[in-house]
Design a protein around this motif. Structure first.
Motif, PDB file in Angstrom:
ATOM      1  N   GLY A 126      45.610  50.015  25.990  1.00  0.00           N
ATOM      2  CA  GLY A 126      44.583  49.483  26.884  1.00  0.00           C
ATOM      3  C   GLY A 126      43.255  49.320  26.164  1.00  0.00           C
ATOM      4  O   GLY A 126      42.577  48.304  26.312  1.00  0.00           O
ATOM      5  N   LEU A 127      42.884  50.322  25.382  1.00  0.00           N
ATOM      6  CA  LEU A 127      41.645  50.244  24.602  1.00  0.00           C
ATOM      7  C   LEU A 127      41.696  49.065  23.637  1.00  0.00           C
ATOM      8  O   LEU A 127      40.731  48.291  23.532  1.00  0.00           O
ATOM      9  CB  LEU A 127      41.416  51.545  23.841  1.00  0.00           C
ATOM     10  N   ALA A 128      42.822  48.902  22.956  1.00  0.00           N
ATOM     11  CA  ALA A 128      42.962  47.786  22.011  1.00  0.00           C
ATOM     12  C   ALA A 128      42.855  46.444  22.727  1.00  0.00           C
ATOM     13  O   ALA A 128      42.162  45.533  22.243  1.00  0.00           O
ATOM     14  CB  ALA A 128      44.304  47.886  21.278  1.00  0.00           C
ATOM     15  N   LEU A 129      43.501  46.321  23.881  1.00  0.00           N
ATOM     16  CA  LEU A 129      43.427  45.072  24.643  1.00  0.00           C
ATOM     17  C   LEU A 129      41.994  44.797  25.086  1.00  0.00           C
ATOM     18  O   LEU A 129      41.508  43.667  24.964  1.00  0.00           O
ATOM     19  CB  LEU A 129      44.361  45.136  25.857  1.00  0.00           C
ATOM     20  N   PHE A 130      41.313  45.813  25.574  1.00  0.00           N
ATOM     21  CA  PHE A 130      39.921  45.661  26.001  1.00  0.00           C
ATOM     22  C   PHE A 130      39.033  45.183  24.848  1.00  0.00           C
ATOM     23  O   PHE A 130      38.279  44.209  24.981  1.00  0.00           O
ATOM     24  CB  PHE A 130      39.406  46.986  26.573  1.00  0.00           C
ATOM     25  N   VAL A 131      39.131  45.847  23.704  1.00  0.00           N
ATOM     26  CA  VAL A 131      38.283  45.505  22.548  1.00  0.00           C
ATOM     27  C   VAL A 131      38.612  44.109  22.021  1.00  0.00           C
ATOM     28  O   VAL A 131      37.709  43.294  21.783  1.00  0.00           O
ATOM     29  CB  VAL A 131      38.435  46.571  21.438  1.00  0.00           C
ATOM     30  N   LEU A 132      39.898  43.809  21.843  1.00  0.00           N
ATOM     31  CA  LEU A 132      40.278  42.509  21.278  1.00  0.00           C
ATOM     32  C   LEU A 132      39.978  41.354  22.232  1.00  0.00           C
ATOM     33  O   LEU A 132      39.526  40.287  21.795  1.00  0.00           O
ATOM     34  CB  LEU A 132      41.753  42.512  20.886  1.00  0.00           C
ATOM     35  N   ALA A 167      37.815  25.963  26.287  1.00  0.00           N
ATOM     36  CA  ALA A 167      37.150  27.227  25.989  1.00  0.00           C
ATOM     37  C   ALA A 167      36.936  28.034  27.267  1.00  0.00           C
ATOM     38  O   ALA A 167      37.017  29.264  27.242  1.00  0.00           O
ATOM     39  CB  ALA A 167      35.816  26.973  25.284  1.00  0.00           C
ATOM     40  N   LEU A 168      36.681  27.357  28.372  1.00  0.00           N
ATOM     41  CA  LEU A 168      36.468  28.071  29.629  1.00  0.00           C
ATOM     42  C   LEU A 168      37.738  28.808  30.062  1.00  0.00           C
ATOM     43  O   LEU A 168      37.679  29.993  30.434  1.00  0.00           O
ATOM     44  CB  LEU A 168      35.998  27.120  30.734  1.00  0.00           C
ATOM     45  N   CYS A 169      38.889  28.148  30.008  1.00  0.00           N
ATOM     46  CA  CYS A 169      40.154  28.811  30.359  1.00  0.00           C
ATOM     47  C   CYS A 169      40.423  29.994  29.432  1.00  0.00           C
ATOM     48  O   CYS A 169      40.837  31.065  29.885  1.00  0.00           O
ATOM     49  CB  CYS A 169      41.327  27.837  30.291  1.00  0.00           C
ATOM     50  N   LEU A 170      40.174  29.798  28.150  1.00  0.00           N
ATOM     51  CA  LEU A 170      40.368  30.888  27.203  1.00  0.00           C
ATOM     52  C   LEU A 170      39.417  32.048  27.498  1.00  0.00           C
ATOM     53  O   LEU A 170      39.802  33.220  27.431  1.00  0.00           O
ATOM     54  CB  LEU A 170      40.178  30.391  25.769  1.00  0.00           C
ATOM     55  N   GLY A 171      38.184  31.721  27.845  1.00  0.00           N
ATOM     56  CA  GLY A 171      37.207  32.752  28.175  1.00  0.00           C
ATOM     57  C   GLY A 171      37.576  33.518  29.429  1.00  0.00           C
ATOM     58  O   GLY A 171      37.472  34.746  29.477  1.00  0.00           O
ATOM     59  N   LEU A 172      38.046  32.800  30.451  1.00  0.00           N
ATOM     60  CA  LEU A 172      38.474  33.458  31.683  1.00  0.00           C
ATOM     61  C   LEU A 172      39.669  34.370  31.423  1.00  0.00           C
ATOM     62  O   LEU A 172      39.740  35.485  31.954  1.00  0.00           O
ATOM     63  CB  LEU A 172      38.803  32.424  32.759  1.00  0.00           C
ATOM     64  N   ALA A 173      40.594  33.899  30.604  1.00  0.00           N
ATOM     65  CA  ALA A 173      41.754  34.722  30.247  1.00  0.00           C
ATOM     66  C   ALA A 173      41.314  35.971  29.485  1.00  0.00           C
ATOM     67  O   ALA A 173      41.848  37.064  29.711  1.00  0.00           O
ATOM     68  CB  ALA A 173      42.741  33.904  29.417  1.00  0.00           C
ATOM     69  N   ALA A 174      40.340  35.824  28.607  1.00  0.00           N
ATOM     70  CA  ALA A 174      39.840  36.968  27.833  1.00  0.00           C
ATOM     71  C   ALA A 174      39.164  37.995  28.744  1.00  0.00           C
ATOM     72  O   ALA A 174      39.377  39.203  28.592  1.00  0.00           O
ATOM     73  CB  ALA A 174      38.872  36.492  26.751  1.00  0.00           C
ATOM     74  N   ILE A 175      38.372  37.531  29.696  1.00  0.00           N
ATOM     75  CA  ILE A 175      37.723  38.446  30.646  1.00  0.00           C
ATOM     76  C   ILE A 175      38.774  39.190  31.456  1.00  0.00           C
ATOM     77  O   ILE A 175      38.708  40.413  31.641  1.00  0.00           O
ATOM     78  CB  ILE A 175      36.765  37.678  31.587  1.00  0.00           C
ATOM     79  N   TRP A 176      39.744  38.457  31.946  1.00  0.00           N
ATOM     80  CA  TRP A 176      40.808  39.030  32.765  1.00  0.00           C
ATOM     81  C   TRP A 176      41.593  40.075  31.956  1.00  0.00           C
ATOM     82  O   TRP A 176      41.848  41.193  32.425  1.00  0.00           O
ATOM     83  CB  TRP A 176      41.704  37.911  33.256  1.00  0.00           C
ATOM     84  N   ALA A 177      41.952  39.721  30.738  1.00  0.00           N
ATOM     85  CA  ALA A 177      42.695  40.648  29.875  1.00  0.00           C
ATOM     86  C   ALA A 177      41.844  41.874  29.532  1.00  0.00           C
ATOM     87  O   ALA A 177      42.355  43.002  29.498  1.00  0.00           O
ATOM     88  CB  ALA A 177      43.151  39.938  28.602  1.00  0.00           C
ATOM     89  N   PHE A 202      40.713  47.614  30.104  1.00  0.00           N
ATOM     90  CA  PHE A 202      39.764  48.635  30.533  1.00  0.00           C
ATOM     91  C   PHE A 202      40.421  49.583  31.542  1.00  0.00           C
ATOM     92  O   PHE A 202      40.324  50.804  31.425  1.00  0.00           O
ATOM     93  CB  PHE A 202      38.531  47.946  31.130  1.00  0.00           C
ATOM     94  N   ASP A 203      41.085  49.000  32.533  1.00  0.00           N
ATOM     95  CA  ASP A 203      41.768  49.820  33.538  1.00  0.00           C
ATOM     96  C   ASP A 203      42.848  50.689  32.909  1.00  0.00           C
ATOM     97  O   ASP A 203      42.967  51.875  33.227  1.00  0.00           O
ATOM     98  CB  ASP A 203      42.400  48.935  34.613  1.00  0.00           C
ATOM     99  N   ARG A 204      43.652  50.117  32.019  1.00  0.00           N
ATOM    100  CA  ARG A 204      44.727  50.876  31.375  1.00  0.00           C
ATOM    101  C   ARG A 204      44.144  52.016  30.534  1.00  0.00           C
ATOM    102  O   ARG A 204      44.672  53.124  30.512  1.00  0.00           O
ATOM    103  CB  ARG A 204      45.577  49.990  30.477  1.00  0.00           C
ATOM    104  N   MET A 205      43.052  51.728  29.852  1.00  0.00           N
ATOM    105  CA  MET A 205      42.394  52.738  29.028  1.00  0.00           C
ATOM    106  C   MET A 205      41.969  53.931  29.892  1.00  0.00           C
ATOM    107  O   MET A 205      42.045  55.079  29.469  1.00  0.00           O
ATOM    108  CB  MET A 205      41.180  52.109  28.341  1.00  0.00           C
TER     109      MET A 205
END
Length: 134
Positions: free
Chosen positions: A22-28, A90-100, A105-108
């Motif tokens: 979870g931490l790795a997903l949040f950071v990346l 870029a917007l779709c990629l950004g939204l996906a990054a925020i969501w991920a 964060f939650d998993r962490m």
């Protein structure tokens, strides 16, 4: 040598690994968002949007778990990221990054996907005040 303690440590290892994932997903995911050059206001405003799925728990734990899991599975952001990549958005990629990042964060913090038995029953173990003895 206390084998109970060793066994307890071994039993906690998968949960620790899932939290580190979870931490790795949040950071990346946050780094990916930064690389896109989108507004950090977008990140701040949308980061906790998946948690609006908590409202579905007013209809009961089964319905709540379905909605929560739909917005807290990595499948959604993966599909959105793939769409963003294919469409060069870029917007779709950004939204996906925020969501991920939110999911990471939650998993962490130990918040996993929910079982229909109740909000506190997750794939990462039981959360909340009754989890100490579980």
């Amino acid at each position: 040598m206390d084998t109970t303690l060793t066994t307890r440590r071994e039993a906690d290892m998968p949960r620790l690994l899932l939290r580190l994932e979870g931490l790795a997903l949040f950071v990346l995911a946050t780094a990916a968002f930064a690389h896109l050059g989108l507004s950090w206001w977008l990140y701040a405003v949308l980061f906790f949007v998946p948690d609006l799925s908590f409202a579905a728990y007013t209809a009961g734990p089964r319905t709540g778990a379905v909605f929560y899991n739909a917005l807290h599975s990595t499948l959604g952001p993966a599909i959105l990221a793939g769409s963003g990549w294919l469409s060069e958005s870029a917007l779709c990629l950004g939204l996906a990054a925020i969501w991920a990042a939110h999911i990471g964060f939650d998993r962490m913090l130990g918040y996993g996907l929910k079982y229909p038995s109740g909000f506190n029953d997750t794939h990462l173990g039981r959360i909340g005040p009754k989890s100490a003895g579980a």
